[in-house]
Scaffold this motif. Structure first.
Motif, PDB file in Angstrom:
ATOM      1  N   VAL A 148       0.842  -1.198   0.000  1.00 25.11           N
ATOM      2  CA  VAL A 148       0.000   0.000   0.000  1.00 25.11           C
ATOM      3  C   VAL A 148       0.881   1.253   0.000  1.00 25.11           C
TER       4      VAL A 148
ATOM      5  N   SER B 188       1.689   4.885   0.734  1.00 23.24           N
ATOM      6  CA  SER B 188       1.164   5.861   1.680  1.00 23.24           C
ATOM      7  C   SER B 188       2.015   7.117   1.611  1.00 23.24           C
TER       8      SER B 188
ATOM      9  N   PRO C  29       6.588   7.568  -1.650  1.00 24.17           N
ATOM     10  CA  PRO C  29       5.655   7.157  -0.587  1.00 24.17           C
ATOM     11  C   PRO C  29       6.213   5.988   0.221  1.00 24.17           C
TER      12      PRO C  29
ATOM     13  N   LYS D 168       5.773   2.313   1.597  1.00 30.04           N
ATOM     14  CA  LYS D 168       5.070   1.124   1.089  1.00 30.04           C
ATOM     15  C   LYS D 168       4.845   0.168   2.256  1.00 30.04           C
TER      16      LYS D 168
ATOM     17  N   LEU E 102      -1.905  -4.208   4.825  1.00 28.19           N
ATOM     18  CA  LEU E 102      -2.797  -3.435   5.680  1.00 28.19           C
ATOM     19  C   LEU E 102      -4.077  -4.248   5.804  1.00 28.19           C
TER      20      LEU E 102
ATOM     21  N   ASP F 177      -7.813  -2.121   7.235  1.00 27.91           N
ATOM     22  CA  ASP F 177      -7.465  -0.701   7.390  1.00 27.91           C
ATOM     23  C   ASP F 177      -7.123  -0.323   8.833  1.00 27.91           C
TER      24      ASP F 177
ATOM     25  N   TYR G 173       5.871   3.817  10.926  1.00 29.39           N
ATOM     26  CA  TYR G 173       4.754   3.642   9.991  1.00 29.39           C
ATOM     27  C   TYR G 173       3.422   3.872  10.694  1.00 29.39           C
TER      28      TYR G 173
ATOM     29  N   LYS H 298       0.715   6.826   9.765  1.00 32.71           N
ATOM     30  CA  LYS H 298      -0.631   6.450   9.330  1.00 32.71           C
ATOM     31  C   LYS H 298      -1.683   6.685  10.418  1.00 32.71           C
TER      32      LYS H 298
END
Length: 126
Positions: A50, A52, A64, A66, A70, A73, A96, A100
């Motif tokens: 993903v 991000s 980004p 990675k 995930l 979510d 991370y 997030k």
């Protein structure tokens, strides 16, 4: 499902993947793909690699972050396949989680003889 419930499913799925694939010795990407598939069989929503975005002051960086997996979510899973675990893996995962704004992540090292010995839980404000 809560973060803790998801983590229980992930641990169970990781053990199944490791057992079915015959233990350590494969590439990280193989374990990641198999784990994603196993988690979908368990009813989880899983996204792989993903991208991000990373915000630095007033700019979004071109490169980004990675995330390996995930899950629903809510939980980040970082897959490793190394013979020697390094504590930096957990530190990276904590970064991370902060970026997030998530609370729970798991570093799973499939390079261990027993994968249960390679599972490291990382918590951010849980």
């Amino acid at each position: 499902m809560t973060e803790n419930e998801i983590s229980q499913v992930v641990v169970s799925a990781a053990i199944e993947v490791h057992r079915t694939l015959g233990g350590p010795g494969l590439l990280e990407s193989v374990y990641e793909e198999a784990l994603a598939y196993e988690l979908t069989l368990q009813g989880c929503n899983v996204r792989r690699q993903v991208p991000s975005p990373i915000q630095y002051k007033d700019v979004t960086l071109a490169t980004p972050l990675k995330i390996d997996l995930l899950v629903n979510d809510l939980v980040i899973v970082e897959c490793k396949a190394v013979t020697q675990y390094n504590s930096i893996f957990a530190t990276q995962l904590l970064t991370y989680l902060r970026l997030k704004n998530l609370k729970l992540g798991l570093v799973i090292n499939f390079g261990e003889r027993l994968v249960k010995d390679g599972i490291h839980r990382v918590v951010h404000e849980l």
